[in-house]
Design an enzyme around this catalytic site. Structure first.
Site, PDB file in Angstrom:
ATOM      1  CG  HIS A 224     -16.499  31.800  45.942  1.00 33.83           C
ATOM      2  ND1 HIS A 224     -15.785  32.818  45.346  1.00 33.83           N
ATOM      3  CD2 HIS A 224     -16.474  32.057  47.279  1.00 33.83           C
ATOM      4  CE1 HIS A 224     -15.355  33.655  46.285  1.00 33.83           C
ATOM      5  NE2 HIS A 224     -15.758  33.219  47.458  1.00 33.83           N
ATOM      6  N   GLY A 225     -17.061  27.938  43.284  1.00 29.57           N
ATOM      7  CA  GLY A 225     -17.821  26.760  42.894  1.00 29.57           C
ATOM      8  C   GLY A 225     -18.032  26.690  41.401  1.00 29.57           C
TER       9      GLY A 225
END
Length: 377
Positions: A224-225
């Site tokens: 996700h990051g």
């Protein structure tokens, strides 16, 4: 990884150059990986034509933010003549309208008018407002992403293709294991099939099973990051899944899901699961760890009960929409049956319903277009 290194060793430790990434790279990369791995595992025969593979990867309804469609589910649909039945057309239209309601009426409104403000400056709001902001974000991200998925599935139906379901009322879950069977189903099943099982799954002993769960969710968070908060979010969910797995092995009477649970236990376990998920959402949404600590500090040390009436009065529209969103989510009804019931309504009723939804969306829309949350992934 460079960003994390600079956080540990100080800014300037490593130089970072901004990299241009194509829109939706996370999703079509996962789809392409599933195609290659399924062929390697002899679960799928390579497609005869290169154009079929490209069409599978670039099919636009789910290209930008999912759901992650497996090649073995999609490619067989290419080989047959596309056909849109009356049932598919009606269901597709209803799913698009439901997705529009979730996104434009619920998610965007509570985001712009309350949630974003609290997460941007948590110290300017009381603990009660911060807590409501967390509840609001839990509803916002569900309505935003499940709304996109509903619309993608609906558009695909209008084109003659069927996508698998991606959300199944996840906040009704009574355990963290059940939550991940209901939330972003295409991603959680992808991580299970291509990462968790590839690491050994539960075939190499109890300790290795817990480690595999933790690794899977840590990498799911990193997907996700590249930030500590996403790693913490994934680590918390991985640890919770491991603990639940351990408890199931120690107490055979425990249930992995809500099925077969008594009503009282379902409610108690559901509240515990929901609040754990909400706690984890703080790390997922906050811009940095300073925001996380500020929000938790406000909630636990500066709740300020006397301000609650004034807050409820000032944000009554936001809280009314939040209450409506959660009420619909927790109503004892089957989502698929409800969609099927609406699909069978007379054409005139569906036309009126469409007009009403569009009118309400136009009344509540903001001046700025709000991108879907998962566009950033």
């Amino acid at each position: 990884l460079i960003d994390i290194s600079n956080t540990i060793f100080g800014d300037g430790f490593l130089q970072f150059q901004n990299i241009f990434l194509p829109v939706g790279i996370s999703f079509f990369t996962f789809q392409s990986m599933s195609y290659v791995i399924d062929i390697y595992r002899r679960q799928l025969t390579p497609t005869r034509y290169w154009i079929d593979y490209l069409f599978y990867l670039s099919f636009f309804p789910q290209l930008v933010a999912g759901p992650i469609v497996r090649a073995r589910d999609f490619l067989p649909q290419i080989s047959r003549k596309p056909e849109v039945t009356d049932e598919m057309f009606s269901k597709g239209l209803i799913l698009i309208l439901i997705g529009l309601i979730k996104k434009a009426i619920i998610s965007d409104y509570i985001s712009l008018n309350f949630v974003d403000r609290v997460f941007d400056s948590p110290l300017q709001y009381s603990g009660f407002e911060n807590l409501m902001g967390v509840y609001g974000y839990a509803l916002q991200i569900y309505c935003d992403f499940s709304g996109y998925s509903d619309m993608a599935i609906g558009i695909a139906l209008l084109l003659g293709f069927r996508f698998p379901k991606n959300f199944d009322l996840p906040y009704r879950s009574a355990t963290i294991t059940e939550f991940w069977r209901r939330w972003h189903i295409s991603l959680s099943s992808w991580l299970k099939d291509y990462l968790y099982i590839s690491l050994g799954g539960n075939r190499k002993g109890r300790i290795r099973t817990y480690v595999n769960l933790l690794i899977t969710m840590l990498l799911g968070g990193l997907w996700h990051g590249a930030a500590w908060r996403f790693i913490i979010w994934g680590g918390l969910h991985g640890a919770a899944l491991a603990v639940h797995k351990f408890l199931l092995s120690r107490f055979p009477g425990m249930k992995p899901t809500s099925e077969g649970m008594s009503r009282g236990r379902h409610i108690a376990n559901g509240l515990l699961t929901f609040h754990f998920v909400c706690f984890c959402w703080i790390f997922f949404r906050a811009a940095d760890m300073e925001i996380v600590t500020s929000m938790l500090s406000q909630i636990f040390t500066n709740f300020d009960f006397q301000l609650i009436p004034a807050v409820l009065e000032g944000y009554w529209k936001v809280f009314a929409i939040m209450a409506l969103g959660y009420l619909i989510h927790f109503l004892p009804m089957n989502e698929d049956k409800t969609v099927g019931y609406i699909t069978k309504m007379p054409l005139a009723v569906k036309v009126v319903l469409t007009v009403v939804v569009i009118w309400v969306v136009m009344q509540m829309k903001s001046t700025e277009i709000q991108p879907f949350i998962y566009f950033q992934f």
